[in-house]
Design an enzyme around this catalytic site. Structure first.
Site, PDB file in Angstrom:
ATOM      1  N   THR A  13     -19.325 -13.019 -41.120  1.00 15.98           N
ATOM      2  CA  THR A  13     -20.762 -12.692 -41.140  1.00 15.98           C
ATOM      3  C   THR A  13     -21.047 -11.428 -40.339  1.00 15.98           C
ATOM      4  OG1 THR A  13     -21.170 -15.049 -41.228  1.00 15.98           O
ATOM      5  CG2 THR A  13     -23.039 -13.673 -40.653  1.00 15.98           C
ATOM      6  N   LYS A 105     -17.448 -13.163 -26.571  1.00 17.94           N
ATOM      7  CA  LYS A 105     -17.804 -13.597 -25.220  1.00 17.94           C
ATOM      8  C   LYS A 105     -16.691 -14.401 -24.562  1.00 17.94           C
ATOM      9  CE  LYS A 105     -20.029 -14.680 -28.284  1.00 17.94           C
ATOM     10  NZ  LYS A 105     -21.046 -14.712 -29.308  1.00 17.94           N
ATOM     11  N   VAL A 132     -23.548 -11.158 -25.769  1.00 15.94           N
ATOM     12  CA  VAL A 132     -24.560 -11.947 -25.064  1.00 15.94           C
ATOM     13  C   VAL A 132     -25.899 -11.800 -25.772  1.00 15.94           C
ATOM     14  CG1 VAL A 132     -25.697 -12.383 -22.870  1.00 15.94           C
ATOM     15  CG2 VAL A 132     -23.366 -11.442 -22.883  1.00 15.94           C
ATOM     16  N   GLY A 134     -26.932 -11.863 -28.833  1.00 14.01           N
ATOM     17  CA  GLY A 134     -27.018 -11.140 -30.108  1.00 14.01           C
ATOM     18  C   GLY A 134     -27.663  -9.774 -30.008  1.00 14.01           C
ATOM     19  N   ILE A 136     -30.425  -8.817 -28.553  1.00 13.90           N
ATOM     20  CA  ILE A 136     -31.200  -8.466 -27.350  1.00 13.90           C
ATOM     21  C   ILE A 136     -30.357  -7.514 -26.490  1.00 13.90           C
ATOM     22  CG2 ILE A 136     -32.311  -9.342 -25.262  1.00 13.90           C
ATOM     23  CD1 ILE A 136     -32.637 -12.054 -26.638  1.00 13.90           C
ATOM     24  N   GLY A 187     -27.116 -24.868 -41.491  1.00 12.78           N
ATOM     25  CA  GLY A 187     -26.265 -23.745 -41.116  1.00 12.78           C
ATOM     26  C   GLY A 187     -26.560 -23.167 -39.740  1.00 12.78           C
ATOM     27  N   LYS A 205     -21.359 -16.607 -21.951  1.00 10.98           N
ATOM     28  CA  LYS A 205     -22.361 -15.536 -21.867  1.00 10.98           C
ATOM     29  C   LYS A 205     -22.875 -15.391 -20.437  1.00 10.98           C
ATOM     30  CE  LYS A 205     -23.577 -16.466 -26.665  1.00 10.98           C
ATOM     31  NZ  LYS A 205     -24.400 -17.288 -27.558  1.00 10.98           N
TER      32      LYS A 205
HETATM   33  N1  HSE Z   1     -23.137 -20.130 -31.619  1.00 10.82           N
HETATM   34  C1  HSE Z   1     -23.997 -19.259 -30.881  1.00 10.82           C
HETATM   35  C2  HSE Z   1     -25.411 -19.814 -30.890  1.00 10.82           C
HETATM   36  C3  HSE Z   1     -24.026 -17.851 -31.356  1.00 10.82           C
HETATM   37  O1  HSE Z   1     -25.680 -20.865 -31.456  1.00 10.82           O
HETATM   38  O2  HSE Z   1     -26.271 -19.180 -30.287  1.00 10.82           O
HETATM   39  C4  HSE Z   1     -22.753 -17.133 -31.006  1.00 10.82           C
HETATM   40  O3  HSE Z   1     -22.505 -17.176 -29.645  1.00 10.82           O
END
Ligand code: HSE
Length: 428
Positions: A13, A105, A132, A134, A136, A187, A205
């Site tokens: 992805t 991470k 960390v 995404g 942001i 999902g 993170k």
């Molecule tokens: N699995 C993580 C979450 C995203 O649910 O925020 C990737 O670290």
């Protein structure tokens, strides 16, 4: 200026998100980068898979580690995992003097200090904005923007899966297992959700945020980690009655004699910014002393948010940024000294499942009093003589070890069923 040549390992992805973002960015992105951004090599586990984009024009390599020997200037690692191929590729790429951009991470929380040292030795950039929260831009803010006054504490909702589950439990009245099943169906949660719901992903993170904030080497060992599996809809309902919401927080704080790092469910007051972060969103609150608190909110996962952060790192690299990845040189990262256990004080929410019979309440109150823990308010709902009922208390601010000690004794009583639930009340 010569194009920046990019190799991408991992075409899931996020990897496909990065290729899409680079392709769409075109001239405007090249202008920001000061030169053309050219993908010269790609790798993934399966070459034949339909990824919804024509990739035939980009040289393919079956061995990700071979990307370190390609003519790329920067290797982008989107494979994941704390060791294995991701670690081999990081070491090989940095040793070959290539810049390294990653969303991984787990890799950096575990090997961050060593990889930072390797990057500096080879004058390579190591960048991990996407690791960390995404999209942001919190890594850049912590590394570069808050240095004037320094960060005193950082608290974050760093896992979208957990936040989604807690939000849905509140909205539907479902218990954890049903909310998790729904998240998996839609999902939002992995088939194996343990890293998310057990708190491990938040821990990775947080270790990076703590390192950026305090100039310490990332240290997962000095961190207490509690996930959300044990929370019940009752906890969420009671929290609401007291004016709070339960959020899984990663918290790193500078205390007088060390750093307190913890991942745990916490009560956050309704109406404060962290309490209002809903669904799969992430958020980070940084206390920057005299410069004030700062609050960031946004998407913490998914193709576009994560690719946005990866591409921002690539553009930084194209512009020549290669300062220390944790803000201070790797050789000067200090070992993290954990805070003294007694320095952690908070008011606590306590829930006990007890048999409704004479003396239970007195016994619980007595044990708390013996540990010096004072009760601020209490709820007991219903009356079912001889049957289990819930007793919920909010304590006055108390040292955490004292409350934990009292709970251990209370849990041993034959009138108390299961483990009591203990959740700190976060202020601000
Ligand atoms: N699995 C993580 C979450 C995203 O649910 O925020 C990737 O670290």
């Amino acid at each position: 200026m010569k194009p920046l040549k990019i190799a991408v390992a991992g075409l899931g992805t996020v990897g496909m998100g990065v290729l899409t973002c680079l392709a769409k960015g075109g001239e405007a992105l090249a202008q920001r980068a000061g030169r053309e951004l050219q993908v010269v090599a790609i790798n993934a586990r399966s070459r034949g898979k339909d990824r919804g984009m024509v990739l035939d024009h980009i040289p393919w390599t079956d061995d990700p580690v071979a990307l370190a020997r390609s003519d790329a200037d920067v290797v982008v690692e989107l494979i994941g995992g704390e060791g294995g191929v991701a670690l081999d590729l990081a070491k090989a790429a940095l040793s070959a003097g290539k810049h390294f951009v990653t969303a991984n991470k787990a890799l950096l929380a575990t090997h961050g200090a060593a990889l930072a040292a390797l990057a500096e030795k080879n004058r390579s950039a190591l960048r991990f904005e996407a690791a960390v929260a995404g999209g942001i831009p919190i890594v850049k803010a912590m590394r570069e923007s808050f240095v004037g006054y320094g960060v005193r504490s950082v608290r974050g909702i760093l896992n979208g899966t957990c936040n989604y589950i807690l939000t849905r439990m509140e909205a539907t009245g479902n218990e954890f297992a049903d909310a998790l099943a729904e998240a998996q169906r839609l999902g939002f949660a992995e088939a194996d959700p343990e890293l998310d719901v057990g708190g491990g992903d938040t821990a990775h993170k947080l270790a990076l945020l703590a390192s950026l904030a305090f100039g310490t080497a990332p240290d997962l060992a000095q961190m207490s980690v509690t996930g959300i599996r044990h929370l019940t809809y009752d906890d969420i309902r009671f929290a609401h009655e007291f004016g709070y919401r339960i959020k899984l927080l990663g918290i790193a704080r500078q205390m007088p004699h060390g750093i307190d790092q913890r991942v745990q469910p916490a009560m956050v007051k309704i109406g404060t910014p962290l309490a209002d972060v809903d669904g799969a969103f992430n958020a980070v609150m940084a206390d920057v002393g005299e410069a004030g608190p700062y609050f960031f909110e946004g998407r913490g996962a998914g193709a576009a948010p994560t690719a946005s952060a990866v591409v921002a790192d690539i553009v930084d690299v194209a512009r020549g940024a290669n300062g220390p990845c944790f803000g201070v040189p790797a050789a000067e990262l200090s070992a993290l000294t954990p805070a003294l256990p007694d320095s952690r004080r908070a008011a606590f929410y306590l829930r006990f499942a007890v048999l409704d019979m004479p003396g239970v309440l007195a016994e619980i109150a007595g044990r708390l009093a013996e540990s010096g823990v004072s009760i601020e308010s209490m709820i007991q709902r219903g009356r079912s003589p001889g049957e289990p009922v819930a007793i919920v208390m909010i304590t006055h601010e108390s040292p955490e070890p004292a409350v934990a000690r009292a709970l251990k004794v209370i849990a041993a009583s034959d009138k108390v069923l299961g483990n009591p639930c203990m959740i700190p009340m976060e202020t601000g």
